[in-house]
Design a protein around this motif. Sequence first.
Motif, mmCIF file in Angstrom:
data_model
loop_
_atom_site.group_PDB
_atom_site.id
_atom_site.type_symbol
_atom_site.label_atom_id
_atom_site.label_comp_id
_atom_site.label_asym_id
_atom_site.label_seq_id
_atom_site.Cartn_x
_atom_site.Cartn_y
_atom_site.Cartn_z
ATOM 1 N N LEU A 23 0.915 -1.329 -0.107
ATOM 2 C CA LEU A 23 0.034 0.021 -0.147
ATOM 3 C C LEU A 23 1.043 1.267 0.004
ATOM 4 C CD1 LEU A 23 -2.770 1.190 0.182
ATOM 5 C CD2 LEU A 23 -2.549 1.350 2.726
ATOM 6 N N THR A 24 0.653 2.046 -0.788
ATOM 7 C CA THR A 24 1.563 3.389 -1.207
ATOM 8 C C THR A 24 0.420 4.609 -0.628
ATOM 9 O OG1 THR A 24 3.120 2.425 -2.677
ATOM 10 C CG2 THR A 24 2.772 4.816 -2.540
ATOM 11 N N LEU A 25 1.104 5.389 0.198
ATOM 12 C CA LEU A 25 0.305 6.783 0.457
ATOM 13 C C LEU A 25 1.094 7.839 -0.395
ATOM 14 C CD1 LEU A 25 -0.382 4.777 2.805
ATOM 15 C CD2 LEU A 25 -0.487 6.808 4.185
ATOM 16 N N GLU A 26 0.558 8.432 -1.196
ATOM 17 C CA GLU A 26 1.064 9.647 -2.146
ATOM 18 C C GLU A 26 0.579 10.993 -0.926
ATOM 19 O OE1 GLU A 26 1.178 9.258 -6.673
ATOM 20 O OE2 GLU A 26 -0.622 10.210 -5.855
ATOM 21 N N ILE A 27 1.384 11.547 -0.556
ATOM 22 C CA ILE A 27 1.285 12.554 0.269
ATOM 23 C C ILE A 27 0.940 14.151 -0.530
ATOM 24 C CG2 ILE A 27 2.499 14.380 2.174
ATOM 25 C CD1 ILE A 27 4.598 11.736 2.631
ATOM 26 N N LEU A 28 -0.140 14.673 -0.368
ATOM 27 C CA LEU A 28 -0.419 15.582 -1.061
ATOM 28 C C LEU A 28 -0.501 17.075 -0.415
ATOM 29 C CD1 LEU A 28 -3.994 14.111 -2.138
ATOM 30 C CD2 LEU A 28 -1.575 13.667 -3.136
ATOM 31 N N ASP A 29 -0.010 17.957 -0.855
ATOM 32 C CA ASP A 29 -0.095 19.365 -0.411
ATOM 33 C C ASP A 29 -1.337 20.029 -0.641
ATOM 34 O OD1 ASP A 29 -0.486 20.302 -3.060
ATOM 35 O OD2 ASP A 29 1.493 21.171 -3.288
ATOM 36 N N LYS A 30 -1.589 21.428 -0.176
ATOM 37 C CA LYS A 30 -2.835 21.878 -0.062
ATOM 38 C C LYS A 30 -3.556 22.014 -1.190
ATOM 39 C CE LYS A 30 -1.039 26.754 0.013
ATOM 40 N NZ LYS A 30 -0.854 27.859 0.994
ATOM 41 N N THR A 31 -2.973 21.908 -2.253
ATOM 42 C CA THR A 31 -3.643 21.963 -3.550
ATOM 43 C C THR A 31 -3.815 20.634 -4.267
ATOM 44 O OG1 THR A 31 -1.345 22.036 -4.864
ATOM 45 C CG2 THR A 31 -2.254 24.234 -4.202
ATOM 46 N N GLY A 32 -3.439 19.574 -3.591
ATOM 47 C CA GLY A 32 -3.682 18.250 -3.944
ATOM 48 C C GLY A 32 -2.670 17.829 -4.824
ATOM 49 N N VAL A 33 -1.496 18.429 -4.960
ATOM 50 C CA VAL A 33 -0.470 17.784 -5.767
ATOM 51 C C VAL A 33 0.470 16.946 -4.849
ATOM 52 C CG1 VAL A 33 1.691 18.631 -7.044
ATOM 53 C CG2 VAL A 33 -0.109 20.042 -7.174
ATOM 54 N N THR A 34 0.994 15.862 -5.390
ATOM 55 C CA THR A 34 1.885 15.049 -4.924
ATOM 56 C C THR A 34 3.178 15.497 -4.445
ATOM 57 O OG1 THR A 34 0.931 13.194 -5.977
ATOM 58 C CG2 THR A 34 2.781 12.761 -5.010
ATOM 59 N N VAL A 35 3.550 15.312 -3.183
ATOM 60 C CA VAL A 35 5.003 16.076 -2.630
ATOM 61 C C VAL A 35 5.912 15.003 -2.066
ATOM 62 C CG1 VAL A 35 3.924 18.320 -2.527
ATOM 63 C CG2 VAL A 35 3.887 16.551 -0.554
ATOM 64 N N GLY A 36 5.159 13.473 -2.058
ATOM 65 C CA GLY A 36 6.119 12.379 -1.669
ATOM 66 C C GLY A 36 5.433 11.305 -1.671
ATOM 67 N N GLU A 37 6.096 10.219 -1.157
ATOM 68 C CA GLU A 37 5.453 8.800 -1.219
ATOM 69 C C GLU A 37 6.008 8.120 -0.045
ATOM 70 O OE1 GLU A 37 5.773 6.456 -4.539
ATOM 71 O OE2 GLU A 37 4.246 7.612 -5.841
ATOM 72 N N TRP A 38 5.077 7.368 0.628
ATOM 73 C CA TRP A 38 5.403 6.498 1.643
ATOM 74 C C TRP A 38 4.716 5.186 1.516
ATOM 75 C CZ3 TRP A 38 2.946 4.313 6.120
ATOM 76 C CH2 TRP A 38 3.673 3.879 7.121
ATOM 77 N N SER A 39 5.058 3.926 1.847
ATOM 78 C CA SER A 39 4.548 2.817 1.637
ATOM 79 C C SER A 39 4.804 1.972 2.800
ATOM 80 C CB SER A 39 5.190 2.133 0.361
ATOM 81 O OG SER A 39 6.510 1.799 0.456
ATOM 82 N N LEU A 40 3.690 0.763 2.664
ATOM 83 C CA LEU A 40 3.868 -0.347 3.722
ATOM 84 C C LEU A 40 3.630 -1.643 2.787
ATOM 85 C CD1 LEU A 40 1.162 0.812 6.275
ATOM 86 C CD2 LEU A 40 3.573 0.362 6.886
ATOM 87 N N GLU A 41 4.442 -2.467 3.335
ATOM 88 C CA GLU A 41 4.593 -4.071 2.541
ATOM 89 C C GLU A 41 3.720 -4.987 3.351
ATOM 90 O OE1 GLU A 41 8.532 -4.562 2.096
ATOM 91 O OE2 GLU A 41 8.887 -3.448 0.241
ATOM 92 N N ASP A 42 3.418 -5.988 2.841
ATOM 93 C CA ASP A 42 2.563 -7.205 3.376
ATOM 94 C C ASP A 42 1.672 -6.940 4.215
ATOM 95 O OD1 ASP A 42 2.138 -9.876 3.836
ATOM 96 O OD2 ASP A 42 3.669 -9.929 5.705
ATOM 97 N N VAL A 43 0.899 -6.024 3.630
ATOM 98 C CA VAL A 43 -0.357 -5.240 4.283
ATOM 99 C C VAL A 43 -1.492 -6.218 4.797
ATOM 100 C CG1 VAL A 43 -1.857 -3.162 4.688
ATOM 101 C CG2 VAL A 43 0.457 -2.914 3.655
ATOM 102 N N ARG A 44 -2.037 -6.131 5.966
ATOM 103 C CA ARG A 44 -3.232 -6.776 6.080
ATOM 104 C C ARG A 44 -4.329 -5.697 6.844
ATOM 105 N NH1 ARG A 44 -3.756 -11.769 9.571
ATOM 106 N NH2 ARG A 44 -3.101 -10.464 11.044
ATOM 107 N N VAL A 45 -5.678 -6.013 6.325
ATOM 108 C CA VAL A 45 -6.569 -5.052 6.520
ATOM 109 C C VAL A 45 -7.199 -5.885 7.728
ATOM 110 C CG1 VAL A 45 -8.869 -3.901 6.080
ATOM 111 C CG2 VAL A 45 -6.931 -4.197 4.327
ATOM 112 N N LEU A 46 -7.383 -5.102 9.002
ATOM 113 C CA LEU A 46 -7.829 -5.717 10.157
ATOM 114 C C LEU A 46 -9.255 -5.431 10.541
ATOM 115 C CD1 LEU A 46 -4.940 -5.243 12.673
ATOM 116 C CD2 LEU A 46 -5.390 -6.973 11.071
ATOM 117 N N GLY A 47 -9.897 -4.218 10.006
ATOM 118 C CA GLY A 47 -11.228 -3.934 10.240
ATOM 119 C C GLY A 47 -11.446 -2.314 10.050
ATOM 120 N N ASP A 48 -12.455 -1.828 10.406
ATOM 121 C CA ASP A 48 -12.665 -0.374 10.199
ATOM 122 C C ASP A 48 -13.939 -0.007 11.224
ATOM 123 O OD1 ASP A 48 -14.835 -1.753 8.813
ATOM 124 O OD2 ASP A 48 -15.453 0.006 7.590
#
Length: 386
Positions: A77-102
């Motif tokens: 799962l990759t998270l694109e970091i957005l600035d106040k105008t919605g433009v991507t300013v960076g990325e951060w990711s997780l590997e082997d992700v499991r969804v636990l609930g909501d």
Amino acid sequence: MGAPKYVLLSYDRGAEFEGEQGYEETWALCEDAADLFADPLPPSRETYELLGCAPEGALRKALTRARGTGAAPLGELTLEILDKTGVTVGEWSLEDVRVLGDRPCARDLTLRDVTVEGIEPDDNPYDYPRRPPLSPGYRLLDPEGGPNGTCRDLAHVREPQDDPTEPPLRLLGCSPQGALRAALDAGEEDLGHAKVLRVDASGHPVQSAAEGELRAWIPSARGPGLVDLTLDLWSERPPLAAQEVWELWGAGRPLEYNRWARCGVEGRRFWLGTALDNHEHGRPDRPPDTTYHLDGRHITDLPGFFCALGEAVNGPGGYFGWGLDALSDCLCGRWGAAPPFRLVWHDSEVARRCLGITPHAADRPPAFEELLAFLSERDRVDVRLA
């Protein structure tokens, strides 16, 4: 004193960083070591909450499954970091992700707070993806860049964990020499940086074992004039599989083929590193169109293939790649064999059964047919199955 298995060298990290040789002189010959080998700890799984999430794609499907089963795999799962105008300013990711609930998002009941757990890769550019001021949040992506939805914020759910305390390395039955002998006789406490090498029965270096700070010494029970030394390591410890491999190299570079075959898959992986460290660089390649014979009786896994290939080309204990990228480099020449050449693969049915024949996915090693295709690419190797 028995035959030493390890040599302790003085070591100057600063000199190595400046491009000079890091070690200077032999400080001690050591009969053995304690608390040297350890497999690396598995990467820790961390729990996060995707706050104010509007899930899409694979994330929505995984969330539906998690509601029924308690958890569901998602992958990367990759998270694109957005600035106040919605433009991507960076990325951060997780590997082997499991969804636990909501659960419903308290600030907007049309959104969900989704709980996931995963492993943060070492190459993440940020320790934590801070949301810029006035940012709408993050865009969520799958490994191919497809949409997984959005979330307004990210929360790291921290759980207290006890960091395991690793014991120091102890070198046993050491005979101090040179500056170390003088330092011990003078009662100095700051003994300095040191490097440990594994050596064979003739005293020839086999492989680097560890690096660290020499902290203490005591008289050794192994004989008069000997000491036991204690090092606090800054390097990783050799894996448990290294112990068996070094014993197999204990008399020097192997003189017989297939000694690696008695090792498990982790031992075979380590064998490849030992073979690389002992490769004789500078020897001329055998000429093109030479025929090499690959003993396939023990090729039950991918490391076994590379162990056997290294010995087919460069003899017992030989190296000719440890993965496809390294093999591609070797096939450019100056590693013992000048392409194109012929490779007679004996008992190839063993590898055909054990490695499989289906195309490989991104997360599994190449199959038998793919190895054949890789070797034959651009007519570098004429593989003949026997």
